[in-house]
Design a protein around this motif. Structure first.
Motif, PDB file in Angstrom:
ATOM      1  N   ASN A 130       0.803  -1.217   0.000  1.00 48.55           N
ATOM      2  CA  ASN A 130       0.000   0.000   0.000  1.00 48.55           C
ATOM      3  C   ASN A 130       0.841   1.274   0.000  1.00 48.55           C
ATOM      4  OD1 ASN A 130      -2.532  -1.360   0.154  1.00 48.55           O
ATOM      5  ND2 ASN A 130      -2.157  -1.735   2.327  1.00 48.55           N
ATOM      6  N   PHE A 131       2.141   1.153   0.290  1.00 53.33           N
ATOM      7  CA  PHE A 131       3.000   2.322   0.442  1.00 53.33           C
ATOM      8  C   PHE A 131       3.844   2.622  -0.794  1.00 53.33           C
ATOM      9  CE2 PHE A 131       3.110   1.014   5.169  1.00 53.33           C
ATOM     10  CZ  PHE A 131       1.840   1.531   5.350  1.00 53.33           C
ATOM     11  N   GLY A 132       3.694   1.834  -1.840  1.00 54.54           N
ATOM     12  CA  GLY A 132       4.490   2.060  -3.039  1.00 54.54           C
ATOM     13  C   GLY A 132       3.775   1.576  -4.283  1.00 54.54           C
ATOM     14  N   SER A 133       4.415   1.778  -5.412  1.00 56.88           N
ATOM     15  CA  SER A 133       3.813   1.400  -6.690  1.00 56.88           C
ATOM     16  C   SER A 133       3.999  -0.074  -7.019  1.00 56.88           C
ATOM     17  CB  SER A 133       4.423   2.245  -7.811  1.00 56.88           C
ATOM     18  OG  SER A 133       5.797   1.930  -7.980  1.00 56.88           O
ATOM     19  N   GLY A 134       4.937  -0.739  -6.320  1.00 55.45           N
ATOM     20  CA  GLY A 134       5.244  -2.125  -6.654  1.00 55.45           C
ATOM     21  C   GLY A 134       6.103  -2.247  -7.891  1.00 55.45           C
ATOM     22  N   LYS A 135       6.625  -1.132  -8.377  1.00 52.19           N
ATOM     23  CA  LYS A 135       7.407  -1.109  -9.605  1.00 52.19           C
ATOM     24  C   LYS A 135       8.694  -0.301  -9.430  1.00 52.19           C
ATOM     25  CE  LYS A 135       4.419  -3.175 -12.458  1.00 52.19           C
ATOM     26  NZ  LYS A 135       4.731  -4.379 -13.260  1.00 52.19           N
ATOM     27  N   TRP A 136       9.682  -0.627 -10.255  1.00 49.91           N
ATOM     28  CA  TRP A 136      10.829   0.250 -10.446  1.00 49.91           C
ATOM     29  C   TRP A 136      10.447   1.240 -11.536  1.00 49.91           C
ATOM     30  CZ3 TRP A 136      15.768   0.260  -8.151  1.00 49.91           C
ATOM     31  CH2 TRP A 136      15.966  -0.737  -7.195  1.00 49.91           C
ATOM     32  N   VAL A 137      10.651   2.524 -11.267  1.00 49.75           N
ATOM     33  CA  VAL A 137      10.187   3.570 -12.180  1.00 49.75           C
ATOM     34  C   VAL A 137      11.346   4.493 -12.531  1.00 49.75           C
ATOM     35  CG1 VAL A 137       8.545   5.449 -12.528  1.00 49.75           C
ATOM     36  CG2 VAL A 137       7.893   3.480 -11.121  1.00 49.75           C
ATOM     37  N   ILE A 138      11.467   4.820 -13.806  1.00 53.06           N
ATOM     38  CA  ILE A 138      12.457   5.788 -14.261  1.00 53.06           C
ATOM     39  C   ILE A 138      11.715   6.985 -14.821  1.00 53.06           C
ATOM     40  CG2 ILE A 138      12.684   4.734 -16.551  1.00 53.06           C
ATOM     41  CD1 ILE A 138      15.693   5.531 -16.390  1.00 53.06           C
ATOM     42  N   SER A 139      12.203   8.202 -14.480  1.00 52.95           N
ATOM     43  CA  SER A 139      11.471   9.427 -14.835  1.00 52.95           C
ATOM     44  C   SER A 139      12.429  10.478 -15.382  1.00 52.95           C
ATOM     45  CB  SER A 139      10.740   9.986 -13.607  1.00 52.95           C
ATOM     46  OG  SER A 139       9.914   9.016 -13.003  1.00 52.95           O
ATOM     47  N   PRO A 140      12.599  10.565 -16.689  1.00 52.03           N
ATOM     48  CA  PRO A 140      13.378  11.666 -17.274  1.00 52.03           C
ATOM     49  C   PRO A 140      12.529  12.928 -17.353  1.00 52.03           C
ATOM     50  CG  PRO A 140      12.621  10.201 -18.998  1.00 52.03           C
ATOM     51  CD  PRO A 140      12.172   9.584 -17.702  1.00 52.03           C
ATOM     52  N   ALA A 141      13.163  14.079 -17.175  1.00 51.31           N
ATOM     53  CA  ALA A 141      12.438  15.348 -17.202  1.00 51.31           C
ATOM     54  C   ALA A 141      13.338  16.458 -17.710  1.00 51.31           C
ATOM     55  CB  ALA A 141      11.909  15.699 -15.808  1.00 51.31           C
ATOM     56  N   VAL A 142      12.722  17.489 -18.273  1.00 49.17           N
ATOM     57  CA  VAL A 142      13.441  18.678 -18.696  1.00 49.17           C
ATOM     58  C   VAL A 142      12.713  19.902 -18.144  1.00 49.17           C
ATOM     59  CG1 VAL A 142      12.190  18.767 -20.903  1.00 49.17           C
ATOM     60  CG2 VAL A 142      14.381  19.956 -20.674  1.00 49.17           C
ATOM     61  N   PHE A 143      13.480  20.894 -17.650  1.00 45.28           N
ATOM     62  CA  PHE A 143      12.931  22.085 -17.005  1.00 45.28           C
ATOM     63  C   PHE A 143      13.385  23.346 -17.744  1.00 45.28           C
ATOM     64  CE2 PHE A 143      13.256  18.824 -13.867  1.00 45.28           C
ATOM     65  CZ  PHE A 143      12.227  19.013 -12.962  1.00 45.28           C
ATOM     66  N   TYR A 144      12.521  24.347 -17.732  1.00 44.60           N
ATOM     67  CA  TYR A 144      12.887  25.665 -18.250  1.00 44.60           C
ATOM     68  C   TYR A 144      12.444  26.703 -17.231  1.00 44.60           C
ATOM     69  CZ  TYR A 144      13.006  29.947 -20.983  1.00 44.60           C
ATOM     70  OH  TYR A 144      13.271  31.221 -21.413  1.00 44.60           O
ATOM     71  N   GLY A 145      13.368  27.553 -16.835  1.00 44.94           N
ATOM     72  CA  GLY A 145      13.056  28.604 -15.876  1.00 44.94           C
ATOM     73  C   GLY A 145      13.436  29.964 -16.411  1.00 44.94           C
ATOM     74  N   THR A 146      12.617  30.967 -16.149  1.00 43.04           N
ATOM     75  CA  THR A 146      12.926  32.313 -16.603  1.00 43.04           C
ATOM     76  C   THR A 146      12.242  33.351 -15.719  1.00 43.04           C
ATOM     77  OG1 THR A 146      12.895  33.818 -18.511  1.00 43.04           O
ATOM     78  CG2 THR A 146      10.971  32.407 -18.225  1.00 43.04           C
ATOM     79  N   TYR A 147      12.933  34.462 -15.492  1.00 46.47           N
ATOM     80  CA  TYR A 147      12.294  35.617 -14.863  1.00 46.47           C
ATOM     81  C   TYR A 147      11.493  36.346 -15.934  1.00 46.47           C
ATOM     82  CZ  TYR A 147      15.332  35.007 -10.796  1.00 46.47           C
ATOM     83  OH  TYR A 147      15.965  34.512  -9.691  1.00 46.47           O
TER      84      TYR A 147
END
Length: 252
Positions: A130-147
């Motif tokens: 109940n405390f997890g997904s039961g899976k190994w998970v990989i999550s690639p992400a890309v971020f963009y930040g600007t004032y």
């Protein structure tokens, strides 16, 4: 997913030749990834508690997170250790959730804008199903930040992430989720106010699990910060109803 992975591979393959400016000089000054809640360049500890109300009871997460910049501080390592507790009409349990390890890299950065990438691996380590997904998970992400103002009071951070499972229990559903998220932060004096909306499409459930929150934060000392944000979920396959998160950020 393929397009996102190709983009990440391209950025990482060119990390050594982008942005010829003096990185240490830039990063010692104010930039999109040095703000209170987006610290990449200082050793950081985050301790937060998130309460979620669901249709089957409540779900509470107390999470310990540590961030460590390495090398010239273009790279950051992050480790998360969540403690989960559930409360329903039939059962109350507590235990360790899924541990995760992430690395972030900033290939492009100026005083006004920047691009960052992140690769996170979440383990199948929860001591209760109940405390997890039961899976190994990989999550690639890309971020963009600007004032988006000249006084650097208004900051926009947007990111695109894809979460997919590659191993784990055959009795648990595969994870295939795309997340598009944007956060707008307004800083004033020692305080900040931010709003966030995240659109999540769960391919396995074929529905949206979106959420939004408003955050209020204050710098208590130069190296410690406190924040609170209430949230609400929406979408045909939303995973909770409403929630609230309280957190402390410590720079060391």
């Amino acid at each position: 997913m393929r397009k996102l992975l190709l983009l990440l591979c391209f950025i990482l393959s060119h990390w050594g030749i982008v942005n010829a400016q003096d990185k240490k000089t830039i990063r010692s000054e104010q930039n999109p990834f040095s703000e209170a809640r987006f610290t990449y360049f200082k050793e950081t500890i985050v301790l937060f508690n998130e309460y979620l109300d669901t249709k089957n009871g409540s779900f509470n997460t107390t999470n310990f997170r540590i961030l460590k910049p390495i090398g010239n501080r273009a790279w950051t390592i992050r480790f998360d250790a969540p403690l989960i507790s559930t409360n329903s009409n039939t059962i109350n349990k507590s235990g360790l959730g899924d541990l995760s390890l992430a690395t972030s890299f900033i290939p492009y950065l100026t005083k006004k804008s920047g691009i960052a990438t992140r690769l996170k691996i979440t383990s199948n380590s929860a001591n209760n199903p109940n405390f997890g997904s039961g899976k190994w998970v990989i999550s690639p992400a890309v971020f963009y930040g600007t004032y988006i103002d000249t006084n650097k009071k208004l900051l926009l951070i947007s990111d695109l992430e894809y979460q997919f499972s590659f191993a784990g229990s055959k009795n648990r559903a595969d994870i295939r989720t795309t997340v598009l998220e944007s956060t707008l932060v307004y800083s004033f004096a020692k305080n900040w106010i931010s709003s966030n909306v995240a659109f999540r499409y769960n391919e396995t459930r074929q529905g949206f699990q979106n959420s939004a929150f408003v955050e209020f934060g204050r710098k208590l000392t130069p190296d410690s910060l406190f924040y609170i944000h209430p949230s609400v979920a929406f979408g045909g396959q939303k995973s909770y109803n409403y929630g609230i998160e309280l957190g402390v950020v410590i720079l060391y």
